[in-house]
Design an enzyme around this catalytic site. Structure first.
Site, short mmCIF file in Angstrom:
data_model
loop_
_atom_site.label_atom_id
_atom_site.label_comp_id
_atom_site.label_asym_id
_atom_site.label_seq_id
_atom_site.Cartn_x
_atom_site.Cartn_y
_atom_site.Cartn_z
N LYS A 1 -0.59 -4.06 -3.17
CA LYS A 1 -2.13 -3.51 -2.48
C LYS A 1 -2.21 -2.07 -2.90
O LYS A 1 -1.36 -1.26 -2.42
CB LYS A 1 -2.20 -3.58 -1.06
CG LYS A 1 -3.39 -3.25 -0.44
CD LYS A 1 -3.68 -3.30 0.96
CE LYS A 1 -4.79 -2.82 1.59
NZ LYS A 1 -5.20 -1.31 1.31
N SER B 1 1.09 -1.20 0.14
CA SER B 1 -0.05 -0.01 -0.13
C SER B 1 0.81 1.22 -0.04
O SER B 1 1.45 1.55 -0.79
CB SER B 1 -0.85 -0.15 1.15
OG SER B 1 -1.96 1.14 1.04
N ASP C 1 10.20 5.03 -10.17
CA ASP C 1 9.81 5.77 -11.49
C ASP C 1 10.70 6.86 -11.77
O ASP C 1 10.76 7.35 -13.24
CB ASP C 1 8.43 6.15 -11.41
CG ASP C 1 7.40 5.00 -11.89
OD1 ASP C 1 8.19 3.71 -12.02
OD2 ASP C 1 6.40 4.94 -11.95
#
Length: 530
Positions: A318, A293, A304
């Protein structure tokens, strides 16, 4: 209808009021929904008015809503009013108990994750364990509720509770004895200099206090670190705001942290403020299969934007946006309304089939059974799930969880039958507590600081023989070759636990980290960046 009980009438009218507020793009859909609500209201009214015996309509409605939520994704849920507060305590307050996050699936208590640093983790309770009996009393039944679980597992610090656990892959039930303790309320476990100029920070969850704790960790430093290792192993998530704060400490102004979208929710983007104080500091993030999460949001953003390597193993996966909808009696409906995406567009959430929670969690376990924790090549991800990072154009993968840049297999090299038995019954923790009850004052005089303790107490000095004698009184003795496999690690664990009891939780990691491959690899990678 005017003879209908007042509470039922209020509930029915409130439901219709909510329906009037819902955005419905198609009148036909609204008509269908109104028809369904009217049908349910009629059924409840007829039962209340004409059924032979009395019925707890409140409980019946709770069960209906719970069943409906069970037909959705694995993370949507209905929380009765009596349980709302207790579900948020792990992130907001403190309590005394064994420390697990759990769910009730098919009338069975299932461990979602042991709370980091809590007694359950110390004895070896794992995610996906089924607790089927407490103090010898079977608890799996349709009457099992969160409130009943709390009453069984919570209790005064120092009291013991026996748990019977069914674990996949084990033929027989496992038995654990857990000593209740105060569940950690802090989200930052450790912050220390792992090497000259390299700071190590471990965060076990993203709580309301995370931002202040993180800032406090840097307040009294003589200098800022040249590199930071951010350890998110075992971090099951928490508050999104805390995760955004953490991510933007490393991202430049305007760089996207995440975006949400899907279903009826329009795309919403979150961008870094540019106010982070580590924007130009090299960072390495450690994750594992229990990182989920909010942890995945932080790791995904850093990966990224090519801000730093991710070290460890594939995270849980999640990535669903949940919104709380309060109901008129104080209960809550937690509904998934969108999906989280990393800045490159990856979906964090692992695939699932609506209404099949058991299958969803079983597939997570199957990763371990396929050897994913030990061999990166066992992870098969199609090329269609390949994405590109935003600065260096490297390939990263979606499809559920964050894939590390540097894979580190799980270390079971020190596992033996003896070690497993000690862990399951919490013997090492219990012995260290008993040992310090007698020796704390002497040790506090002898070791005034952690640095003195760490330097002077070698592994040969720890009370290992006392531990083995204590374990023997409980019927646990090492088999042939067990100590060759496990003794060094057990000695290190004893030293780490003594350090944590004397000098604080952070000192546990200062002792144990140097023997853990994930930490050693992260430090090696960081040294290559400096």
């Amino acid at each position: 209808m005017k003879n209908k009980p007042q509470t039922l009438k209020k509930s029915f009218l409130f439901t219709l009021f909510l329906l009037a507020l819902l955005p419905c793009p198609a009148q036909e859909q609204k008509d269908v929904l109104n028809h369904q609500v009217n049908k349910l209201g009629q059924a409840l009214f007829y039962i209340q008015q004409y059924y032979l015996d009395s019925l707890d309509t409140s409980g019946a409605v709770d069960e209906m809503i719970s069943t409906l939520a069970g037909q959705l994704d694995p993370h949507s849920s209905y929380i009765p009013e009596a349980e709302v507060r207790s579900m948020t305590e792990p992130l907001e307050g403190n309590f005394e108990g064994i420390g697990i996050e759990f769910a009730i699936i098919r009338d069975t208590l299932v461990v979602m994750t042991p709370v980091a640093g809590a007694p359950s983790e110390a004895v070896g309770i794992r995610a996906d364990d089924r607790i089927v009996a407490v103090d010898g009393e079977a608890i799996s039944s349709p009457e099992l509720t969160n409130q009943k679980v709390f009453s069984l597992l919570r209790g005064p610090k120092g009291t013991r509770v026996s748990l019977t656990v069914i674990r996949r892959g084990e033929r027989e039930p496992l038995y654990f004895e857990v000593v209740r303790d105060k569940i950690p309320i802090y989200s930052l476990d450790a912050a220390y200099w792992a090497a000259p100029d390299v700071m190590y920070v471990r965060i076990n969850k993203f709580a309301l206090t995370t931002q202040d704790e993180f800032i406090d960790a840097f307040k009294n430093l003589d200098k800022m670190p040249r590199g930071l290792i951010l350890d998110l192993q075992g971090n099951g998530g928490g508050y999104l705001g805390a995760a955004i704060f953490m991510a933007e400490q490393f991202l430049g102004k305007g760089e996207m942290v995440l975006y949400t979208g899907g279903g009826k929710m329009k795309r919403q983007e979150v961008h870094a403020s540019g106010m982070g104080f580590l924007i130009n500091t090299p960072v390495v993030v450690i994750i594992d299969e229990r990182s989920a999460s909010a942890s995945e949001i932080v790791a995904g953003a850093i990966q990224d934007w090519d801000r730093g390597p991710i070290v460890g193993r594939r995270s849980f996966g999640k990535g669903l946006v949940q919104q709380l909808f309060p109901l008129n009696d104080g209960s809550e409906l937690r509904l998934t309304v969108a999906r989280y995406h990393t800045p490159s567009g990856r979906v964090i959430q692992s695939p699932y089939v609506m209404g099949e929670q058991e299958t969803y969690y079983r597939k997570i376990l199957e990763r371990y059974e396929r050897g994913e924790s030990f061999n990166r090549d066992s992870i098969q991800i199609p090329d269609s799930l390949a994405f590109r990072t935003l600065k260096k154009n490297r390939i990263v993968y979606g499809g559920g969880g964050i894939m590390p840049d540097v894979f580190v297999p799980a270390d079971t090299s020190y596992y033996s039958g003896y070690f497993v038995q000690l862990a399951r019954r919490g013997i090492v923790n219990a012995y260290v507590n008993d040992y310090l009850d007698k020796e704390r004052e002497r040790m506090a005089r002898q070791y005034e600081t952690f640095e003195v303790f760490d330097r002077q107490m070698t592994l040969a000095d720890v009370p290992f023989e006392g531990l083995t004698a204590y374990a023997a009184t409980l019927g646990i003795v090492p088999g042939e070759g067990d100590l060759d496999v496990s003794e060094k690690h057990i000695r290190t664990q004893i030293k780490a636990l003594i350090a944590s009891r004397l000098f604080g939780t952070g000192c546990f990691y200062r002792v144990i980290n140097p023997v853990l491959p994930e930490f050693r690899k992260a430090l090696e990678v960081m040294n290559g960046l400096l």
